[in-house]
Design a protein around this motif. Structure first.
Motif, PDB file in Angstrom:
ATOM      1  N   LYS A   7      -4.687  -4.892 -21.603  1.00 40.52           N
ATOM      2  CA  LYS A   7      -5.750  -5.766 -22.076  1.00 40.52           C
ATOM      3  C   LYS A   7      -6.082  -6.743 -20.956  1.00 40.52           C
ATOM      4  O   LYS A   7      -5.419  -7.770 -20.777  1.00 40.52           O
ATOM      5  CB  LYS A   7      -5.310  -6.501 -23.348  1.00 40.52           C
ATOM      6  N   LEU A   8      -7.090  -6.398 -20.181  1.00 41.42           N
ATOM      7  CA  LEU A   8      -7.451  -7.195 -19.016  1.00 41.42           C
ATOM      8  C   LEU A   8      -8.445  -8.288 -19.397  1.00 41.42           C
ATOM      9  O   LEU A   8      -9.298  -8.077 -20.263  1.00 41.42           O
ATOM     10  CB  LEU A   8      -8.060  -6.305 -17.937  1.00 41.42           C
ATOM     11  N   PRO A   9      -8.351  -9.440 -18.762  1.00 38.85           N
ATOM     12  CA  PRO A   9      -9.339 -10.492 -19.014  1.00 38.85           C
ATOM     13  C   PRO A   9     -10.740 -10.006 -18.657  1.00 38.85           C
ATOM     14  O   PRO A   9     -10.916  -9.104 -17.829  1.00 38.85           O
ATOM     15  CB  PRO A   9      -8.894 -11.615 -18.075  1.00 38.85           C
ATOM     16  N   GLN A  10     -11.738 -10.611 -19.270  1.00 38.75           N
ATOM     17  CA  GLN A  10     -13.112 -10.235 -18.998  1.00 38.75           C
ATOM     18  C   GLN A  10     -13.422 -10.405 -17.513  1.00 38.75           C
ATOM     19  O   GLN A  10     -13.090 -11.418 -16.901  1.00 38.75           O
ATOM     20  CB  GLN A  10     -14.072 -11.091 -19.823  1.00 38.75           C
ATOM     21  N   GLY A  11     -14.036  -9.397 -16.923  1.00 46.34           N
ATOM     22  CA  GLY A  11     -14.391  -9.459 -15.521  1.00 46.34           C
ATOM     23  C   GLY A  11     -13.353  -8.878 -14.587  1.00 46.34           C
ATOM     24  O   GLY A  11     -13.631  -8.655 -13.417  1.00 46.34           O
ATOM     25  N   VAL A  12     -12.124  -8.631 -15.090  1.00 42.44           N
ATOM     26  CA  VAL A  12     -11.091  -7.992 -14.276  1.00 42.44           C
ATOM     27  C   VAL A  12     -11.219  -6.485 -14.442  1.00 42.44           C
ATOM     28  O   VAL A  12     -11.248  -5.974 -15.557  1.00 42.44           O
ATOM     29  CB  VAL A  12      -9.683  -8.460 -14.692  1.00 42.44           C
ATOM     30  N   GLN A  13     -11.312  -5.763 -13.337  1.00 42.27           N
ATOM     31  CA  GLN A  13     -11.545  -4.323 -13.384  1.00 42.27           C
ATOM     32  C   GLN A  13     -10.291  -3.552 -12.997  1.00 42.27           C
ATOM     33  O   GLN A  13      -9.574  -3.937 -12.077  1.00 42.27           O
ATOM     34  CB  GLN A  13     -12.669  -3.939 -12.420  1.00 42.27           C
ATOM     35  N   ALA A  14     -10.034  -2.456 -13.689  1.00 39.76           N
ATOM     36  CA  ALA A  14      -8.943  -1.548 -13.357  1.00 39.76           C
ATOM     37  C   ALA A  14      -9.520  -0.345 -12.622  1.00 39.76           C
ATOM     38  O   ALA A  14     -10.476   0.283 -13.075  1.00 39.76           O
ATOM     39  CB  ALA A  14      -8.224  -1.090 -14.616  1.00 39.76           C
ATOM     40  N   CYS A  15      -8.929  -0.032 -11.464  1.00 41.85           N
ATOM     41  CA  CYS A  15      -9.388   1.093 -10.650  1.00 41.85           C
ATOM     42  C   CYS A  15      -8.205   2.040 -10.450  1.00 41.85           C
ATOM     43  O   CYS A  15      -7.406   1.841  -9.522  1.00 41.85           O
ATOM     44  CB  CYS A  15      -9.914   0.603  -9.317  1.00 41.85           C
ATOM     45  N   PRO A  16      -8.041   3.035 -11.313  1.00 47.42           N
ATOM     46  CA  PRO A  16      -6.892   3.945 -11.207  1.00 47.42           C
ATOM     47  C   PRO A  16      -7.169   5.127 -10.286  1.00 47.42           C
ATOM     48  O   PRO A  16      -8.315   5.585 -10.164  1.00 47.42           O
ATOM     49  CB  PRO A  16      -6.702   4.415 -12.647  1.00 47.42           C
ATOM     50  N   TYR A  17      -6.104   5.636  -9.663  1.00 48.95           N
ATOM     51  CA  TYR A  17      -6.205   6.791  -8.769  1.00 48.95           C
ATOM     52  C   TYR A  17      -5.055   7.740  -9.056  1.00 48.95           C
ATOM     53  O   TYR A  17      -4.037   7.358  -9.648  1.00 48.95           O
ATOM     54  CB  TYR A  17      -6.169   6.341  -7.298  1.00 48.95           C
ATOM     55  N   ASP A  18      -5.209   8.972  -8.596  1.00 50.55           N
ATOM     56  CA  ASP A  18      -4.186   9.988  -8.830  1.00 50.55           C
ATOM     57  C   ASP A  18      -3.073   9.963  -7.789  1.00 50.55           C
ATOM     58  O   ASP A  18      -1.996  10.490  -8.025  1.00 50.55           O
ATOM     59  CB  ASP A  18      -4.819  11.383  -8.847  1.00 50.55           C
ATOM     60  N   SER A  19      -3.356   9.384  -6.622  1.00 50.70           N
ATOM     61  CA  SER A  19      -2.370   9.412  -5.548  1.00 50.70           C
ATOM     62  C   SER A  19      -2.544   8.201  -4.649  1.00 50.70           C
ATOM     63  O   SER A  19      -3.600   7.541  -4.652  1.00 50.70           O
ATOM     64  CB  SER A  19      -2.523  10.681  -4.704  1.00 50.70           C
ATOM     65  N   ALA A  20      -1.516   7.923  -3.845  1.00 54.27           N
ATOM     66  CA  ALA A  20      -1.586   6.818  -2.889  1.00 54.27           C
ATOM     67  C   ALA A  20      -2.662   7.078  -1.834  1.00 54.27           C
ATOM     68  O   ALA A  20      -3.345   6.148  -1.384  1.00 54.27           O
ATOM     69  CB  ALA A  20      -0.228   6.612  -2.233  1.00 54.27           C
ATOM     70  N   GLU A  21      -2.833   8.322  -1.449  1.00 59.07           N
ATOM     71  CA  GLU A  21      -3.854   8.658  -0.454  1.00 59.07           C
ATOM     72  C   GLU A  21      -5.246   8.374  -1.003  1.00 59.07           C
ATOM     73  O   GLU A  21      -6.098   7.806  -0.310  1.00 59.07           O
ATOM     74  CB  GLU A  21      -3.738  10.122  -0.042  1.00 59.07           C
ATOM     75  N   GLN A  22      -5.476   8.772  -2.246  1.00 55.62           N
ATOM     76  CA  GLN A  22      -6.782   8.515  -2.866  1.00 55.62           C
ATOM     77  C   GLN A  22      -7.019   7.020  -2.987  1.00 55.62           C
ATOM     78  O   GLN A  22      -8.135   6.532  -2.730  1.00 55.62           O
ATOM     79  CB  GLN A  22      -6.830   9.185  -4.245  1.00 55.62           C
ATOM     80  N   GLN A  23      -5.988   6.281  -3.370  1.00 59.29           N
ATOM     81  CA  GLN A  23      -6.098   4.826  -3.472  1.00 59.29           C
ATOM     82  C   GLN A  23      -6.472   4.212  -2.126  1.00 59.29           C
ATOM     83  O   GLN A  23      -7.382   3.380  -2.028  1.00 59.29           O
ATOM     84  CB  GLN A  23      -4.782   4.234  -3.969  1.00 59.29           C
ATOM     85  N   ALA A  24      -5.773   4.617  -1.064  1.00 56.10           N
ATOM     86  CA  ALA A  24      -6.012   4.058   0.265  1.00 56.10           C
ATOM     87  C   ALA A  24      -7.436   4.327   0.732  1.00 56.10           C
ATOM     88  O   ALA A  24      -8.112   3.424   1.255  1.00 56.10           O
ATOM     89  CB  ALA A  24      -5.010   4.636   1.257  1.00 56.10           C
ATOM     90  N   GLN A  25      -7.911   5.550   0.539  1.00 55.07           N
ATOM     91  CA  GLN A  25      -9.254   5.910   0.990  1.00 55.07           C
ATOM     92  C   GLN A  25     -10.320   5.147   0.211  1.00 55.07           C
ATOM     93  O   GLN A  25     -11.287   4.636   0.799  1.00 55.07           O
ATOM     94  CB  GLN A  25      -9.467   7.416   0.855  1.00 55.07           C
ATOM     95  N   ALA A  26     -10.151   5.063  -1.101  1.00 54.95           N
ATOM     96  CA  ALA A  26     -11.151   4.373  -1.928  1.00 54.95           C
ATOM     97  C   ALA A  26     -11.178   2.881  -1.621  1.00 54.95           C
ATOM     98  O   ALA A  26     -12.252   2.267  -1.547  1.00 54.95           O
ATOM     99  CB  ALA A  26     -10.847   4.606  -3.406  1.00 54.95           C
ATOM    100  N   MET A  27     -10.010   2.289  -1.428  1.00 56.91           N
ATOM    101  CA  MET A  27      -9.960   0.865  -1.094  1.00 56.91           C
ATOM    102  C   MET A  27     -10.585   0.601   0.268  1.00 56.91           C
ATOM    103  O   MET A  27     -11.265  -0.413   0.466  1.00 56.91           O
ATOM    104  CB  MET A  27      -8.525   0.364  -1.133  1.00 56.91           C
ATOM    105  N   ALA A  28     -10.370   1.510   1.219  1.00 55.08           N
ATOM    106  CA  ALA A  28     -10.953   1.335   2.550  1.00 55.08           C
ATOM    107  C   ALA A  28     -12.471   1.317   2.473  1.00 55.08           C
ATOM    108  O   ALA A  28     -13.130   0.480   3.122  1.00 55.08           O
ATOM    109  CB  ALA A  28     -10.466   2.446   3.475  1.00 55.08           C
ATOM    110  N   VAL A  29     -13.043   2.215   1.690  1.00 53.94           N
ATOM    111  CA  VAL A  29     -14.498   2.255   1.524  1.00 53.94           C
ATOM    112  C   VAL A  29     -14.992   0.982   0.834  1.00 53.94           C
ATOM    113  O   VAL A  29     -15.989   0.378   1.250  1.00 53.94           O
ATOM    114  CB  VAL A  29     -14.909   3.512   0.726  1.00 53.94           C
ATOM    115  N   ARG A  30     -14.281   0.567  -0.210  1.00 52.19           N
ATOM    116  CA  ARG A  30     -14.680  -0.636  -0.958  1.00 52.19           C
ATOM    117  C   ARG A  30     -14.649  -1.876  -0.067  1.00 52.19           C
ATOM    118  O   ARG A  30     -15.584  -2.692  -0.069  1.00 52.19           O
ATOM    119  CB  ARG A  30     -13.742  -0.831  -2.148  1.00 52.19           C
ATOM    120  N   VAL A  31     -13.576  -2.023   0.695  1.00 42.45           N
ATOM    121  CA  VAL A  31     -13.436  -3.191   1.566  1.00 42.45           C
ATOM    122  C   VAL A  31     -14.470  -3.153   2.683  1.00 42.45           C
ATOM    123  O   VAL A  31     -15.102  -4.172   3.000  1.00 42.45           O
ATOM    124  CB  VAL A  31     -12.005  -3.263   2.128  1.00 42.45           C
ATOM    125  N   ALA A  32     -14.665  -1.986   3.277  1.00 43.51           N
ATOM    126  CA  ALA A  32     -15.635  -1.870   4.369  1.00 43.51           C
ATOM    127  C   ALA A  32     -17.042  -2.216   3.887  1.00 43.51           C
ATOM    128  O   ALA A  32     -17.799  -2.907   4.585  1.00 43.51           O
ATOM    129  CB  ALA A  32     -15.601  -0.457   4.948  1.00 43.51           C
TER     130      ALA A  32
END
Length: 237
Positions: A7-32
């Motif tokens: 139960k996340l507070p309003q405005g807090v987003q959950a971004c789930p991934y299947d693997s650490a590699e997928q997480q790293a790649q998606a975060m890199a794109v988001r940050v860039a």
């Protein structure tokens, strides 16, 4: 438990991934993308990251992103008070895995300061990081004890560091599980981030996050100070 069950507070987003590699790649794109937007808007961008082993794949993925790196200022949320040639140096980790190739053109703002003692080093670092705020992108991690940056439960200076009106940008901190003395950014400068991300991995960390979302003292689980909007929680098993 799945992250979707929290139960996340309003405005807090959950971004789930299947693997650490997928997480790293998606975060890199988001940050860039966020750094590019900041540069387009203000001509420069600030990125504050956390150390440890978990961020290494993310650092290496981010280093491959096409960015005007010379317009990016990179720094750390916390640092051990050790020279850069020490095995525990977060700065050394960032320089080795992120500031390489084209990303080596980024400017790095060090928290480590040569001083007679930890308190003096914190005073020097406090002055040095004045140019950081507001932070464009902040990437936090979380320890098994609910700490983030070097905001450890019940550590000396924790109460001061977590005050919204704390006048200090950097405070000395002690990690209870190891002898290394620490320097940490305080809540006001960390909370200035336009885009804060929390990256965690594994079921154990998800359980800690679930506990931190329940009512309780921030001193028990300091990550509680950051579980509000805006925040993106990036998690993988």
């Amino acid at each position: 438990m799945a992250i979707s069950e929290l139960k996340l507070p309003q405005g807090v987003q959950a971004c789930p991934y299947d693997s650490a590699e997928q997480q790293a790649q998606a975060m890199a794109v988001r940050v860039a993308d966020a750094l590019r937007a900041a540069i387009a808007s203000r001509g420069q961008a600030t990125l504050v990251v956390s150390g440890g082993r978990s961020p290494v794949p993310f650092f290496e993925a981010l280093a491959q992103q096409d960015l005007p790196w010379a317009q990016v200022l990179v720094s750390l949320a916390d640092e051990r008070w050790v020279p850069i040639n020490h095995a525990g140096s977060n700065e050394a980790l960032v320089r080795r895995h992120l500031l390489r190739g084209p990303a080596a053109e980024a400017h790095f703002l060090s928290l480590y300061q040569v001083a007679g003692n930890l308190e003096q080093a914190a005073d020097l670092a406090d002055v040095a990081v004045a140019e950081l705020a507001p932070i464009d992108v902040l990437v936090l991690g979380m320890g098994d004890d609910g700490h983030t940056a070097s905001l450890f439960p019940h550590s000396p200076n924790l109460h001061q560091a977590l005050q919204p009106a704390c006048a200090r940008r950097v405070l000395p901190m002690l990690a209870p599980s190891e002898p290394a003395q620490r320097l940490t950014l305080t809540l006001p400068i960390l909370a200035s981030a336009r885009l804060p991300l929390l990256a965690i991995q594994g079921q154990a960390k998800l359980n800690i996050l679930s506990a931190a979302l329940q009512p309780g003292e921030t001193s028990e689980l300091p990550i509680r100070a950051f579980l509000h909007s805006p925040l993106e929680i990036h998690w993988c098993p």
